[in-house]
Design a protein around this motif. Structure first.
Motif, PDB file in Angstrom:
ATOM      1  N   LEU A 276      36.686  51.284  58.162  1.00 30.87           N
ATOM      2  CA  LEU A 276      36.723  51.569  59.593  1.00 30.87           C
ATOM      3  C   LEU A 276      37.893  52.484  59.955  1.00 30.87           C
ATOM      4  CD1 LEU A 276      35.814  48.064  61.110  1.00 30.87           C
ATOM      5  CD2 LEU A 276      34.369  50.098  60.956  1.00 30.87           C
ATOM      6  N   GLY A 277      39.065  52.218  59.369  1.00 27.74           N
ATOM      7  CA  GLY A 277      40.219  53.066  59.645  1.00 27.74           C
ATOM      8  C   GLY A 277      40.013  54.499  59.191  1.00 27.74           C
ATOM      9  N   ALA A 278      39.432  54.671  58.025  1.00 26.17           N
ATOM     10  CA  ALA A 278      39.205  56.025  57.515  1.00 26.17           C
ATOM     11  C   ALA A 278      38.165  56.767  58.355  1.00 26.17           C
ATOM     12  CB  ALA A 278      38.763  55.972  56.053  1.00 26.17           C
ATOM     13  N   MET A 279      37.105  56.078  58.760  1.00 31.06           N
ATOM     14  CA  MET A 279      36.082  56.739  59.575  1.00 31.06           C
ATOM     15  C   MET A 279      36.635  57.121  60.946  1.00 31.06           C
ATOM     16  SD  MET A 279      32.420  54.896  58.671  1.00 31.06           S
ATOM     17  CE  MET A 279      32.959  53.210  58.954  1.00 31.06           C
ATOM     18  N   LEU A 280      37.456  56.254  61.534  1.00 23.58           N
ATOM     19  CA  LEU A 280      38.078  56.593  62.801  1.00 23.58           C
ATOM     20  C   LEU A 280      39.010  57.791  62.653  1.00 23.58           C
ATOM     21  CD1 LEU A 280      38.556  55.986  65.770  1.00 23.58           C
ATOM     22  CD2 LEU A 280      40.311  54.316  65.084  1.00 23.58           C
ATOM     23  N   GLY A 281      39.792  57.812  61.580  1.00 27.30           N
ATOM     24  CA  GLY A 281      40.666  58.962  61.334  1.00 27.30           C
ATOM     25  C   GLY A 281      39.887  60.240  61.086  1.00 27.30           C
ATOM     26  N   ASP A 282      38.746  60.133  60.400  1.00 28.89           N
ATOM     27  CA  ASP A 282      37.928  61.316  60.157  1.00 28.89           C
ATOM     28  C   ASP A 282      37.360  61.881  61.453  1.00 28.89           C
ATOM     29  OD1 ASP A 282      36.325  62.980  58.058  1.00 28.89           O
ATOM     30  OD2 ASP A 282      34.786  62.221  59.417  1.00 28.89           O
ATOM     31  N   ARG A 283      36.887  61.006  62.346  1.00 30.22           N
ATOM     32  CA  ARG A 283      36.351  61.487  63.626  1.00 30.22           C
ATOM     33  C   ARG A 283      37.440  62.124  64.482  1.00 30.22           C
ATOM     34  NH1 ARG A 283      31.823  63.328  64.107  1.00 30.22           N
ATOM     35  NH2 ARG A 283      32.361  63.765  61.953  1.00 30.22           N
ATOM     36  N   LEU A 284      38.649  61.555  64.469  1.00 28.00           N
ATOM     37  CA  LEU A 284      39.748  62.151  65.222  1.00 28.00           C
ATOM     38  C   LEU A 284      40.114  63.522  64.652  1.00 28.00           C
ATOM     39  CD1 LEU A 284      42.068  59.046  65.803  1.00 28.00           C
ATOM     40  CD2 LEU A 284      40.635  60.218  67.478  1.00 28.00           C
ATOM     41  N   ALA A 285      40.089  63.632  63.321  1.00 28.14           N
ATOM     42  CA  ALA A 285      40.392  64.929  62.705  1.00 28.14           C
ATOM     43  C   ALA A 285      39.338  65.970  63.068  1.00 28.14           C
ATOM     44  CB  ALA A 285      40.491  64.776  61.186  1.00 28.14           C
ATOM     45  N   TRP A 286      38.052  65.569  63.105  1.00 31.23           N
ATOM     46  CA  TRP A 286      36.993  66.493  63.515  1.00 31.23           C
ATOM     47  C   TRP A 286      37.187  66.929  64.965  1.00 31.23           C
ATOM     48  CZ3 TRP A 286      33.471  69.196  60.985  1.00 31.23           C
ATOM     49  CH2 TRP A 286      33.126  68.817  59.690  1.00 31.23           C
ATOM     50  N   LEU A 287      37.607  65.996  65.810  1.00 29.11           N
ATOM     51  CA  LEU A 287      37.849  66.340  67.209  1.00 29.11           C
ATOM     52  C   LEU A 287      38.986  67.355  67.335  1.00 29.11           C
ATOM     53  CD1 LEU A 287      37.215  65.811  70.197  1.00 29.11           C
ATOM     54  CD2 LEU A 287      38.857  63.912  70.118  1.00 29.11           C
ATOM     55  N   CYS A 288      40.043  67.148  66.567  1.00 25.31           N
ATOM     56  CA  CYS A 288      41.169  68.086  66.592  1.00 25.31           C
ATOM     57  C   CYS A 288      40.765  69.442  66.032  1.00 25.31           C
ATOM     58  CB  CYS A 288      42.336  67.511  65.799  1.00 25.31           C
ATOM     59  SG  CYS A 288      43.047  66.011  66.506  1.00 25.31           S
ATOM     60  N   ALA A 289      39.944  69.449  64.994  1.00 25.18           N
ATOM     61  CA  ALA A 289      39.493  70.723  64.431  1.00 25.18           C
ATOM     62  C   ALA A 289      38.643  71.497  65.425  1.00 25.18           C
ATOM     63  CB  ALA A 289      38.702  70.469  63.144  1.00 25.18           C
ATOM     64  N   GLY A 290      37.808  70.779  66.195  1.00 18.36           N
ATOM     65  CA  GLY A 290      37.011  71.454  67.211  1.00 18.36           C
ATOM     66  C   GLY A 290      37.850  72.060  68.320  1.00 18.36           C
ATOM     67  N   ARG A 291      39.048  71.506  68.542  1.00 19.04           N
ATOM     68  CA  ARG A 291      39.963  72.049  69.547  1.00 19.04           C
ATOM     69  C   ARG A 291      40.864  73.148  68.994  1.00 19.04           C
ATOM     70  NH1 ARG A 291      38.109  70.496  74.519  1.00 19.04           N
ATOM     71  NH2 ARG A 291      37.445  68.317  74.435  1.00 19.04           N
ATOM     72  N   GLY A 292      40.682  73.487  67.722  1.00 18.94           N
ATOM     73  CA  GLY A 292      41.488  74.553  67.126  1.00 18.94           C
ATOM     74  C   GLY A 292      42.857  74.122  66.677  1.00 18.94           C
ATOM     75  N   LEU A 293      43.089  72.827  66.482  1.00 18.75           N
ATOM     76  CA  LEU A 293      44.396  72.349  66.040  1.00 18.75           C
ATOM     77  C   LEU A 293      44.567  72.637  64.546  1.00 18.75           C
ATOM     78  CD1 LEU A 293      46.548  70.898  67.755  1.00 18.75           C
ATOM     79  CD2 LEU A 293      45.848  68.763  66.654  1.00 18.75           C
ATOM     80  N   PRO A 294      45.746  73.089  64.105  1.00 18.45           N
ATOM     81  CA  PRO A 294      45.944  73.374  62.669  1.00 18.45           C
ATOM     82  C   PRO A 294      45.727  72.139  61.806  1.00 18.45           C
ATOM     83  CG  PRO A 294      47.697  74.376  63.970  1.00 18.45           C
ATOM     84  CD  PRO A 294      46.912  73.496  64.907  1.00 18.45           C
ATOM     85  N   GLU A 295      45.468  72.396  60.515  1.00 19.01           N
ATOM     86  CA  GLU A 295      45.172  71.297  59.595  1.00 19.01           C
ATOM     87  C   GLU A 295      46.348  70.338  59.422  1.00 19.01           C
ATOM     88  OE1 GLU A 295      42.031  72.207  56.226  1.00 19.01           O
ATOM     89  OE2 GLU A 295      43.601  73.733  56.238  1.00 19.01           O
ATOM     90  N   PHE A 296      47.556  70.834  59.581  1.00 21.72           N
ATOM     91  CA  PHE A 296      48.720  69.954  59.455  1.00 21.72           C
ATOM     92  C   PHE A 296      48.611  68.788  60.432  1.00 21.72           C
ATOM     93  CE2 PHE A 296      52.928  68.724  60.938  1.00 21.72           C
ATOM     94  CZ  PHE A 296      53.574  68.422  59.750  1.00 21.72           C
ATOM     95  N   TYR A 297      48.285  69.064  61.686  1.00 20.60           N
ATOM     96  CA  TYR A 297      48.171  68.008  62.690  1.00 20.60           C
ATOM     97  C   TYR A 297      46.904  67.192  62.485  1.00 20.60           C
ATOM     98  CZ  TYR A 297      51.740  70.922  64.824  1.00 20.60           C
ATOM     99  OH  TYR A 297      52.870  71.661  65.043  1.00 20.60           O
TER     100      TYR A 297
END
Length: 552
Positions: A276-297
């Motif tokens: 569950l923690g990994a899936m939640l982190g993956d969805r948050l990372a996808w959301l940040c990527a859609g907003r153009g946030l760099p991979e570091f963040y």
């Protein structure tokens, strides 16, 4: 009579034609003697006739670059450049994979490379246009480099494409973000150079395998792939969608974290919590990527949910191995692919590309560290009791751990967007890797670094054999298989010790994690080299070393 011949003066009368109005025309009545004009080839630096240029005392007379020096003696002359027995011929086995043949020729001097075979792909009598061939070569190299392929293999592929269209004297150059290639038809003609910048990177091993098949068809003399056909296939590869949808990738990320938590001693509850923690982190990372946030963040944010769930278990005083939850979440984020590629580039002599890749790994790792440390720091401040010594109490469950390692490799292959035909092979390879590691470390009592290096070496060996059997890239068969060996637990316990103000202990654990990571990368590369050196499966003969400096 042609128009040009009609305009040409044919007599002395035409020479003094009054229709000539140039100011340089010879007036009528003035005779110019033959040979009295100024010579056609003159220079302002020429010495006038009858005047000798001054020579400094003891200087040699000026001569041609090909004239013999004053100290030359035919009696004491050195031997000729070409030995009496002739130059040794370079033999390349035609049945060898194109990667080996191109690597061998790239490491030769240009003058010693065998001439390419007659081109059969020319659509016109003069052959395809050189700029178009170079452009196709750069586009193929861009896809390979953006997909994570090593710099040496990218150069070999670019060189193979050029030779398949008859461009022999080509020199490809690969760095982390820039590809360039230069073609010089001969020593007296101007070279043609083209370059391309790699701006976007993405992990899609299905696309990588398709590019390898295209290069394999181009190097096959019986395939006869024209330049237009190659462009069409390349466009289809670029437009091809990923083989797995987004929800499958998120599910695979959760299963990977759950399997990793079982490897370090977790049970069913830990498996579900880590997933569950990994899936939640993956969805948050996808959301940040859609907003153009760099991979570091993106890495920083993706590392927070697993750490938060582990801290929540510690605060609730639930009898659950909270450290296994956090460790499992870290496995899905550790950049093993970039690490292996960076170390491989360094070992093969591409130091600029290796430094850039390792710097990228460092930035990703720092992002993970920041995300986990922020959560652990606040967890410790509010009274969460996390035990760094829990790493010493990992239970030995061989069958369950082998099954978990195979599940981890399977889900890692899905995250890498591999072809379905390669998933089974890499899953078995991951199970073999963990079996060797467990037998050496748990049963044999050997250090984890040495055990990891041997297991990674077998991964590289089997991966290279599978890739040679299918004439494809070795990355799909090795990257996912090293997933069970990644140093997730050592990384977590080092960060936990630092969060609890035990800096020395934390640095020791992080140094252990770095040692394990280097052992994985070196072991994979060494296993690949062993397959080339000793097993002779499709070998291209003697493979020259990149450098022979002996430390100088």
């Amino acid at each position: 009579m042609t128009e040009a011949e009609d305009r040409k003066p044919r007599s002395d009368e035409a020479r003094y034609d009054p229709e000539i109005t140039s100011e340089f025309a010879i007036p009528q009545g003035i005779e110019v003697p033959e040979g009295a004009g100024e010579p056609e080839t003159t220079s302002e630096f020429a010495v006038p006739e009858g005047l000798a240029a001054p020579q400094p005392p003891g200087a040699e007379p000026e001569g041609s670059a090909f004239s013999l020096p004053r100290t030359y003696s035919a009696k004491d002359a050195p031997p000729a450049f070409t030995p009496a027995t002739g130059m040794p011929a370079v033999s390349l086995i035609k049945d060898a994979p194109w990667q080996d043949r191109m690597r061998t020729m790239l490491r030769m001097p240009v003058a010693e490379r065998p001439a390419p075979e007659p081109v059969q792909k020319a659509e016109e009598e003069g052959g395809p246009a050189v700029p178009r061939v170079l452009d196709l070569t750069l586009r193929i190299g861009e896809l390979l480099l953006a997909g994570g392929e090593g710099a040496e293999d990218v150069e070999a592929a670019m060189f193979a494409v050029c030779r398949s269209y008859g461009l022999d004297r080509c020199e490809p150059t690969v760095t982390f973000t820039l590809l360039s290639i230069s073609h010089q038809p001969s020593l007296v003609e101007d070279p043609v150079t083209a370059s391309r910048t790699v701006r976007r990177r993405g992990t899609d091993y299905t696309r990588l395998a398709a590019v390898f098949r295209l290069v394999d068809d181009l190097t096959d003399p019986e395939a006869h792939v024209s330049l237009e056909e190659a462009y069409r296939r390349l466009a289809e590869i670029r437009r091809n969608r990923h083989p797995y949808p987004g929800w499958a990738l998120t599910l695979a990320s959760g299963l990977l974290a759950g399997a990793a938590s079982v490897l370090v001693g977790g049970d069913l509850i830990v498996f579900v919590a880590a997933a569950l923690g990994a899936m939640l982190g993956d969805r948050l990372a996808w959301l940040c990527a859609g907003r153009g946030l760099p991979e570091f963040y993106q890495f920083t944010i993706a590392a927070m949910p697993p750490a938060a769930i582990g801290v929540a278990f510690a605060l609730a005083h639930v009898d659950v191995a909270a450290s296994a939850v956090v460790t499992g979440g870290l496995f899905a984020l550790l950049p093993g692919r970039a690490l292996v590629a960076g170390v491989q580039d360094g070992l093969t002599g591409f130091y600029i590309t290796a430094a850039a890749r390792l710097l990228e790994v460092m930035y990703f790792f720092v992002g993970i560290v920041i995300g986990v440390l922020v959560v652990l720091y606040f967890g410790v401040k509010v009274g969460g009791r996390l035990n760094p010594d829990a790493a010493l109490n990992i239970s030995e469950r061989p069958l369950i751990q082998i099954a978990a390692s195979m599940l981890l490799s399977l889900t890692f292959a899905v995250l890498l967007q591999q072809e379905r035909s390669t998933v089974l092979a890499v899953t078995l390879n991951g199970g073999v890797a963990w079996s060797v590691y467990g037998a050496m470390h748990y049963a044999g009592g050997i250090s984890p670094v040495a055990s990891t290096a041997v297991a990674a070496g077998l991964v590289g060996l089997f991966g290279q054999l599978l890739s040679r059997y299918r004439f494809a890239s070795a990355l799909p068969y090795t990257t996912a298989a090293i997933g069970p060996l990644l140093p997730g637990s050592a990384t977590y316990f080092g960060l936990l010790s630092m969060a609890q103000n035990e800096v020395d202990k934390g640095l020791v654990s992080l140094a252990k994690a770095a040692s394990l990571a280097m052992a994985i990368a070196i072991g994979v590369n060494l296993g690949s080299e062993i397959s080339r050196l000793f097993l002779r499966v499709g070998s291209a003969g003697k493979r020259r070393a990149a450098k022979r400096t002996r430390g100088f």
